[in-house]
Design a protein around this motif. Sequence first.
Motif, PDB file in Angstrom:
ATOM      1  N   ARG A  47       1.070  -9.517  -8.530  1.00 46.59           N
ATOM      2  CA  ARG A  47       1.737  -8.902  -7.377  1.00 46.59           C
ATOM      3  C   ARG A  47       0.879  -7.742  -6.884  1.00 46.59           C
ATOM      4  NH1 ARG A  47       7.399  -5.717  -8.185  1.00 46.59           N
ATOM      5  NH2 ARG A  47       6.133  -4.284  -9.363  1.00 46.59           N
ATOM      6  N   LYS A  49       1.119  -4.269  -4.943  1.00 48.70           N
ATOM      7  CA  LYS A  49       2.073  -3.255  -4.512  1.00 48.70           C
ATOM      8  C   LYS A  49       1.352  -1.912  -4.410  1.00 48.70           C
ATOM      9  CE  LYS A  49       6.561  -1.275  -5.457  1.00 48.70           C
ATOM     10  NZ  LYS A  49       7.719  -1.235  -6.347  1.00 48.70           N
ATOM     11  N   ASN A  50       1.450  -1.289  -3.249  1.00 45.65           N
ATOM     12  CA  ASN A  50       0.821   0.015  -3.010  1.00 45.65           C
ATOM     13  C   ASN A  50      -0.663   0.020  -3.394  1.00 45.65           C
ATOM     14  OD1 ASN A  50       3.304   1.052  -2.134  1.00 45.65           O
ATOM     15  ND2 ASN A  50       3.874   1.599  -4.227  1.00 45.65           N
ATOM     16  N   HIS A  51      -1.371  -1.018  -2.982  1.00 43.01           N
ATOM     17  CA  HIS A  51      -2.812  -1.155  -3.224  1.00 43.01           C
ATOM     18  C   HIS A  51      -3.157  -1.240  -4.703  1.00 43.01           C
ATOM     19  CE1 HIS A  51      -3.940  -0.566   1.020  1.00 43.01           C
ATOM     20  NE2 HIS A  51      -2.807   0.106   1.042  1.00 43.01           N
ATOM     21  N   SER A  52      -2.218  -1.695  -5.513  1.00 46.27           N
ATOM     22  CA  SER A  52      -2.444  -1.885  -6.941  1.00 46.27           C
ATOM     23  C   SER A  52      -2.083  -3.329  -7.302  1.00 46.27           C
ATOM     24  CB  SER A  52      -1.577  -0.906  -7.742  1.00 46.27           C
ATOM     25  OG  SER A  52      -1.711  -1.138  -9.116  1.00 46.27           O
ATOM     26  N   GLN A  54      -0.874  -5.862  -9.830  1.00 40.95           N
ATOM     27  CA  GLN A  54      -0.049  -5.721 -11.022  1.00 40.95           C
ATOM     28  C   GLN A  54       0.283  -7.087 -11.599  1.00 40.95           C
ATOM     29  OE1 GLN A  54       3.427  -3.798  -9.454  1.00 40.95           O
ATOM     30  NE2 GLN A  54       2.427  -1.818  -9.255  1.00 40.95           N
ATOM     31  N   THR A  56       3.492  -8.815 -13.407  1.00 38.69           N
ATOM     32  CA  THR A  56       4.922  -8.608 -13.638  1.00 38.69           C
ATOM     33  C   THR A  56       5.410  -9.726 -14.544  1.00 38.69           C
ATOM     34  OG1 THR A  56       5.551  -9.860 -11.670  1.00 38.69           O
ATOM     35  CG2 THR A  56       5.255  -7.494 -11.395  1.00 38.69           C
ATOM     36  N   THR A  62       6.062  -4.451 -15.979  1.00 39.59           N
ATOM     37  CA  THR A  62       5.006  -4.379 -14.976  1.00 39.59           C
ATOM     38  C   THR A  62       3.800  -3.680 -15.577  1.00 39.59           C
ATOM     39  OG1 THR A  62       6.602  -4.255 -13.179  1.00 39.59           O
ATOM     40  CG2 THR A  62       4.387  -3.513 -12.688  1.00 39.59           C
TER      41      THR A  62
END
Length: 107
Positions: A47, A49-52, A54, A56, A62
């Motif tokens: 995933r 999310k916010n340029h990271s 990840q 999950t 996470t």
Amino acid sequence: QTTNTINFQRMLLQLEDSSRSYRWAQTKEGKIYLLSIGKRNQKINFRLKNHSLQLTTSDGGTMPIVSQVKDFELEQLNEKIYLFLYFDSGECYESNLLLEKYEKEEK
């Protein structure tokens, strides 16, 4: 540029670490995910999310694996999976992930 190269290599080491026992699989719709064989086939998704980027887990966990990512792609070709990472800086890195395909055991 050097920082993104190092981060990409570290991420590959995490994903390909044999102690994690990751295998890859695909949904019927073609979405690629990982299974942690050591944790009773725990399903793991990628995933952004916010340029990271990840990972999950199916139990709600996470784990960020690399930052400053604009986008990513996972593709399956010839029984292998390839990861493409596009960094905010405009750099793109790709790798064939050295993971085995999950084969459901026959009972």
